[in-house]
Design a protein around this motif. Structure first.
Motif, PDB file in Angstrom:
ATOM      1  N   LEU A 176     -20.739 -33.695 101.961  1.00 26.89           N
ATOM      2  CA  LEU A 176     -21.946 -33.516 101.156  1.00 26.89           C
ATOM      3  C   LEU A 176     -23.114 -34.340 101.691  1.00 26.89           C
ATOM      4  O   LEU A 176     -24.257 -34.132 101.292  1.00 26.89           O
ATOM      5  CB  LEU A 176     -21.676 -33.937  99.710  1.00 26.89           C
ATOM      6  CG  LEU A 176     -21.375 -32.830  98.730  1.00 26.89           C
ATOM      7  CD1 LEU A 176     -20.922 -33.420  97.408  1.00 26.89           C
ATOM      8  CD2 LEU A 176     -22.614 -31.969  98.493  1.00 26.89           C
TER       9      LEU A 176
ATOM     10  N   TYR B  26     -14.351 -33.652 101.690  1.00 28.71           N
ATOM     11  CA  TYR B  26     -15.403 -32.732 101.246  1.00 28.71           C
ATOM     12  C   TYR B  26     -16.576 -33.493 100.646  1.00 28.71           C
ATOM     13  O   TYR B  26     -17.722 -33.069 100.756  1.00 28.71           O
ATOM     14  CB  TYR B  26     -14.852 -31.744 100.217  1.00 28.71           C
ATOM     15  CG  TYR B  26     -14.072 -30.596 100.815  1.00 28.71           C
ATOM     16  CD1 TYR B  26     -14.743 -29.521 101.403  1.00 28.71           C
ATOM     17  CD2 TYR B  26     -12.689 -30.574 100.811  1.00 28.71           C
ATOM     18  CE1 TYR B  26     -14.048 -28.457 101.949  1.00 28.71           C
ATOM     19  CE2 TYR B  26     -11.978 -29.512 101.363  1.00 28.71           C
ATOM     20  CZ  TYR B  26     -12.663 -28.450 101.923  1.00 28.71           C
ATOM     21  OH  TYR B  26     -11.976 -27.412 102.473  1.00 28.71           O
ATOM     22  N   ASP B  27     -16.292 -34.611 100.005  1.00 27.48           N
ATOM     23  CA  ASP B  27     -17.353 -35.407  99.411  1.00 27.48           C
ATOM     24  C   ASP B  27     -18.244 -36.026 100.490  1.00 27.48           C
ATOM     25  O   ASP B  27     -19.459 -36.124 100.332  1.00 27.48           O
ATOM     26  CB  ASP B  27     -16.717 -36.517  98.560  1.00 27.48           C
ATOM     27  CG  ASP B  27     -17.400 -36.648  97.216  1.00 27.48           C
ATOM     28  OD1 ASP B  27     -17.920 -35.641  96.707  1.00 27.48           O
ATOM     29  OD2 ASP B  27     -17.420 -37.762  96.684  1.00 27.48           O
TER      30      ASP B  27
ATOM     31  N   GLU C 201     -29.039 -30.755 103.272  1.00 30.94           N
ATOM     32  CA  GLU C 201     -28.706 -29.658 102.366  1.00 30.94           C
ATOM     33  C   GLU C 201     -28.817 -28.286 103.029  1.00 30.94           C
ATOM     34  O   GLU C 201     -28.018 -27.394 102.734  1.00 30.94           O
ATOM     35  CB  GLU C 201     -29.572 -29.721 101.096  1.00 30.94           C
ATOM     36  CG  GLU C 201     -29.021 -28.837 100.000  1.00 30.94           C
ATOM     37  CD  GLU C 201     -29.428 -29.234  98.588  1.00 30.94           C
ATOM     38  OE1 GLU C 201     -29.886 -30.373  98.389  1.00 30.94           O
ATOM     39  OE2 GLU C 201     -29.286 -28.386  97.690  1.00 30.94           O
TER      40      GLU C 201
ATOM     41  N   LEU D 286     -25.545 -27.530 104.775  1.00 29.37           N
ATOM     42  CA  LEU D 286     -24.287 -27.691 104.030  1.00 29.37           C
ATOM     43  C   LEU D 286     -23.418 -26.436 104.075  1.00 29.37           C
ATOM     44  O   LEU D 286     -22.210 -26.516 104.345  1.00 29.37           O
ATOM     45  CB  LEU D 286     -24.595 -28.077 102.571  1.00 29.37           C
ATOM     46  CG  LEU D 286     -23.382 -28.290 101.664  1.00 29.37           C
ATOM     47  CD1 LEU D 286     -22.442 -29.353 102.214  1.00 29.37           C
ATOM     48  CD2 LEU D 286     -23.827 -28.645 100.238  1.00 29.37           C
TER      49      LEU D 286
END
Lengths: 330, 330
Positions: free
Chosen positions: A124, A120-121, A128, A131
């Motif tokens: 990122l 999940y990191d 954006e 996302l």
């Protein structure tokens, strides 16, 4: 259609390996992070992140931006391997001790948990404005992968598994992640929703085909090329497409013989493999499975015909990689 | 300062329970989803999502919008309980069988995995412009929680644990999630970065204080009110703040007596609890731990003095909830 990996696939794979090797998951406590480096360094074909990069490259030529997001798929895949290996009590993975054997079950549970968080990191690192959609699709995929694993475990204690249930299980457990990997790459590159959906469907269909190929190879691979024991699934009574189909089609004496082999506790392994394979041959299981597999591959490739791609080389590379996997002998 | 829960805390808790009860995690396969409903329905004080809602309510009065995001914290917390209970081989959780006992270890691993994915799915209910920052902080927190759990496991086989290492372990394992819960609520409500940071620091400090309180209660609770065996940590040689401090301070005969109790395999439980408690008393461990705990609570409350809150009732409610937890006797 080219039958070998193109230069693009090679380039992407090399960049991806470099990128993943440089990635730091963390260092302390080492019992938590060493298993992550270990499982990630065991290799594998890196098919899933490669599919993300290839799908991205269909629309854009700056794939460097997608390297971390693509790696998220590989980290997630390896997380599932670490936890599945505990559940399946598997001692080996790619010829090396599994994480829970090399460390212990608790380390394998917890390192796996951190890997899922790290995936999940890495997610990122998508732009954006993309996302939310990527996270939503990733969650949906991760949920289905877990559901597939649960169905697979349930099948082991469930006497009668239907062909349709089996196909649905492998769709969830393995195929949707290939679909996601492709769709995700397309979304990151700004492809249309239609293209992203077609690539997802391509991935899911070839994913089901690949699993049927696995089932076939386990029985019909060339011993010299296969690299592991031919007939392992037969010895373990594993509910593969072949066995499910054989149980469906066998009647009278064949049915009795098959059931008798399935219920034997003491047996000569070679003898069992030979006998069950002979039954499969008699029932035409190889042809039936091949036909089923081919139909999934065809359905998959049909999805590619209407794509509105920018980079034809990437499309050739995607087809070439897929064709290589279809033709693999181990 | 009010010493009881205010009406706002009650209202938020009621809304939260209603909201969580209505939430559907999934249904098929049931072996995957029943453990989730089970663990989520075992109750608990719901402190973490309540902190999120209270922090949100410091700045806005439409907390309904934060119910699903707040629930993500509770689902994550329960995921850690399911996996930690496997690792700790715990048979009971809140007086009921743990998931791996009621089902099995494989179900508990896989249901826990899905819970973590569902927590991320609930996080998707935050406003899109706040998703990246919430996801980043959540990942960082989740990583620290896993690191804390690994340190905690390492301590069991590590003879000498320093006070500073212990405090760092409980900060990661339990306190950062309280800090995150508060910071997250503040961010969702559009609080300033300063306020969000102060609330995080408040949460971390009171979180450390709460764990020291837990350690104290296990030895010094009023038997009639505690609800479980007093001295359980002493019986199990659990490396709590009290034991670590006692090992640090004991000399000569006291040291020998303490080490002797720690190394005994066969012993009368009541006798051991009585003897070790007497040693703690002699060494002043209770006062030392209380002073340490108070210093964390004070450091925590100091963070609240400069907040620029809109709703004073919410601040009173937050202080009241915390004070109730500080004064709890079980």
């Amino acid at each position: 259609m080219t039958m070998t990996k193109t230069n693009l696939s090679h380039e992407l794979l090399e960049q991806l390996e470099n990128h993943m090797q440089k990635f730091s998951y963390g260092s302390s406590p080492e019992e938590l992070y060493e298993p992550i480096s270990y499982i990630m360094s065991l290799g594998g074909k890196r098919i899933r992140p490669l599919l993300t990069l290839l799908a991205y490259s269909l629309y854009r030529d700056d794939y460097e931006k997608a390297l971390t997001p693509a790696s998220a798929v590989e980290v997630f895949h390896n997380f599932t391997l670490v936890h599945d290996d505990i559940m399946d009590e598997a001692p080996l993975r790619r010829g090396k001790p599994t994480v829970h054997k090399k460390w212990n079950i608790n380390n394998a549970i917890l390192s796996g948990d951190v890997m899922l968080v790290k995936a999940y990191d890495m997610l990122l690192h998508v732009p954006e404005d993309k996302l939310a959609v990527c996270l939503r699709l990733f969650n949906q995929t991760a949920t289905e992968v877990c559901e597939g694993q649960q169905h697979d475990m349930n099948f082991e204690s469930n006497k009668a598994v239907l062909e349709s249930e089996y196909v649905e299980m492998i769709r969830q457990k393995t195929a949707v992640l290939l679909g996601f990997a492709l769709q995700y790459g397309a979304i990151l590159a700004g492809a249309s929703q239609d293209d992203a959906q077609h690539l997802y469907d391509f991935g899911v269909n070839i994913g089901i085909g690949f699993q049927l190929k696995d089932d076939l190879l386990d029985v019909y691979a060339d011993k010299a090329k296969f690299g592991k024991q031919v007939g392992g699934d037969i010895i373990a009574n594993k509910k593969t497409f072949l066995l499910i189909k054989a149980k469906e089609l066998a009647i009278d004496g064949d049915k009795e013989e098959l059931e008798s082999w399935l219920s034997k506790v003491d047996f000569d392994k070679e003898e069992k493999v030979k006998a069950v394979t002979a039954l499969y041959d008699k029932l035409g299981i190889k042809n039936i499975t091949e036909a089923k597999m081919e139909s999934y591959f065809e359905r998959g490739f049909n999805q590619l015909t209407t794509l509105d791609v920018v980079n034809q080389e990437a499309l050739l590379a995607l087809k070439g990689l897929t064709q290589n996997l279809i033709e693999r002998e181990k």
